[in-house]
Scaffold this motif. Structure first.
Motif, PDB file in Angstrom:
ATOM      1  N   ARG A 100      69.075  38.034  54.186  1.00 56.33           N
ATOM      2  CA  ARG A 100      70.410  38.517  54.023  1.00 56.33           C
ATOM      3  C   ARG A 100      70.820  39.163  52.648  1.00 56.33           C
ATOM      4  NH1 ARG A 100      71.279  34.113  57.190  1.00 56.33           N
ATOM      5  NH2 ARG A 100      72.518  33.022  55.420  1.00 56.33           N
ATOM      6  N   ASP A 101      70.056  38.688  51.522  1.00 56.43           N
ATOM      7  CA  ASP A 101      70.440  38.875  50.375  1.00 56.43           C
ATOM      8  C   ASP A 101      69.819  40.288  49.886  1.00 56.43           C
ATOM      9  OD1 ASP A 101      70.830  38.994  47.467  1.00 56.43           O
ATOM     10  OD2 ASP A 101      70.261  36.958  47.123  1.00 56.43           O
ATOM     11  N   GLU A 102      70.501  41.273  49.837  1.00 58.94           N
ATOM     12  CA  GLU A 102      70.278  42.444  49.627  1.00 58.94           C
ATOM     13  C   GLU A 102      69.675  42.608  48.010  1.00 58.94           C
ATOM     14  OE1 GLU A 102      72.751  45.565  50.785  1.00 58.94           O
ATOM     15  OE2 GLU A 102      72.797  45.017  52.798  1.00 58.94           O
ATOM     16  N   SER A 103      70.036  41.537  47.064  1.00 56.19           N
ATOM     17  CA  SER A 103      69.657  41.726  45.573  1.00 56.19           C
ATOM     18  C   SER A 103      68.368  41.292  45.343  1.00 56.19           C
ATOM     19  CB  SER A 103      70.732  41.230  44.879  1.00 56.19           C
ATOM     20  OG  SER A 103      70.987  39.769  45.113  1.00 56.19           O
ATOM     21  N   THR A 104      67.838  40.314  46.138  1.00 53.75           N
ATOM     22  CA  THR A 104      66.282  39.745  46.117  1.00 53.75           C
ATOM     23  C   THR A 104      65.048  40.479  46.788  1.00 53.75           C
ATOM     24  OG1 THR A 104      66.955  38.190  47.482  1.00 53.75           O
ATOM     25  CG2 THR A 104      67.435  37.744  45.343  1.00 53.75           C
ATOM     26  N   SER A 105      64.052  40.252  46.118  1.00 54.81           N
ATOM     27  CA  SER A 105      62.852  40.992  46.950  1.00 54.81           C
ATOM     28  C   SER A 105      61.821  39.875  47.251  1.00 54.81           C
ATOM     29  CB  SER A 105      62.181  42.285  46.325  1.00 54.81           C
ATOM     30  OG  SER A 105      61.826  41.772  44.923  1.00 54.81           O
ATOM     31  N   LEU A 106      61.896  38.827  46.341  1.00 59.98           N
ATOM     32  CA  LEU A 106      60.983  37.885  46.391  1.00 59.98           C
ATOM     33  C   LEU A 106      61.383  36.356  46.521  1.00 59.98           C
ATOM     34  CD1 LEU A 106      57.741  37.132  46.077  1.00 59.98           C
ATOM     35  CD2 LEU A 106      58.352  36.814  43.599  1.00 59.98           C
ATOM     36  N   LEU A 107      60.771  35.636  47.314  1.00 58.82           N
ATOM     37  CA  LEU A 107      61.243  34.268  47.628  1.00 58.82           C
ATOM     38  C   LEU A 107      59.916  33.406  47.402  1.00 58.82           C
ATOM     39  CD1 LEU A 107      63.112  31.812  48.054  1.00 58.82           C
ATOM     40  CD2 LEU A 107      62.614  32.308  50.763  1.00 58.82           C
ATOM     41  N   VAL A 108      59.805  32.461  46.508  1.00 59.74           N
ATOM     42  CA  VAL A 108      58.720  31.634  46.424  1.00 59.74           C
ATOM     43  C   VAL A 108      59.149  30.336  46.815  1.00 59.74           C
ATOM     44  CG1 VAL A 108      56.946  30.617  44.771  1.00 59.74           C
ATOM     45  CG2 VAL A 108      57.876  32.960  44.273  1.00 59.74           C
ATOM     46  N   LEU A 109      58.309  29.720  47.687  1.00 59.86           N
ATOM     47  CA  LEU A 109      58.403  28.425  48.302  1.00 59.86           C
ATOM     48  C   LEU A 109      57.180  27.577  48.229  1.00 59.86           C
ATOM     49  CD1 LEU A 109      60.274  29.486  51.755  1.00 59.86           C
ATOM     50  CD2 LEU A 109      61.079  28.576  49.687  1.00 59.86           C
ATOM     51  N   PRO A 110      57.174  26.471  48.239  1.00 67.13           N
ATOM     52  CA  PRO A 110      58.246  25.491  47.678  1.00 67.13           C
ATOM     53  C   PRO A 110      58.231  25.371  46.326  1.00 67.13           C
ATOM     54  CG  PRO A 110      56.450  24.052  48.565  1.00 67.13           C
ATOM     55  CD  PRO A 110      55.900  25.659  48.726  1.00 67.13           C
TER      56      PRO A 110
END
Length: 110
Positions: A100-110
């Motif tokens: 939902r966050d339009e300001s981010t393009s990358l999520l690194v987990l964990p």
């Protein structure tokens, strides 16, 4: 939000993810196994997918080009599919917020 699951992850993830993320597909289903990252990136962008991968190369693309598509990078090493599923379930709320966050393009987990 729906995922395009990269070839470095099991196609079995599609069944697990489809309830929470309908429309998720594996690259194999789209006959994209073995294609270069640029083509996979373009397919995800055009198809409205979020790339789910263990490949570091997509991090650089995300920083360089931004979204779309967004990228969820799993740092799980050579983990079994059950471990990947556990990580995805553990971080599901964060994944959904990232979508939902339009300001981010990358999520690194964990």
């Amino acid at each position: 939000m729906r995922f395009l699951v990269d070839e470095n992850l099991s196609p079995r993830l599609v069944g697990v993810l489809s309830e929470s993320f309908p429309g998720t597909v594996h690259v194999e289903t789209l006959h994209l196994r073995g294609v270069d990252d640029a083509r996979l990136w373009a397919t995800a962008r055009e198809g409205g997918f979020v790339i789910l991968t263990k490949d570091d190369d997509f991090n650089a693309r995300s920083v360089l080009f931004g979204a779309p598509p967004k990228v969820v990078h799993l740092r799980v090493g050579n983990a079994e599919t059950a471990t990947v599923v556990e990580v995805l379930r553990q971080w599901q709320a964060r994944i959904e917020a990232f979508g939902r966050d339009e300001s981010t393009s990358l999520l690194v987990l964990p």
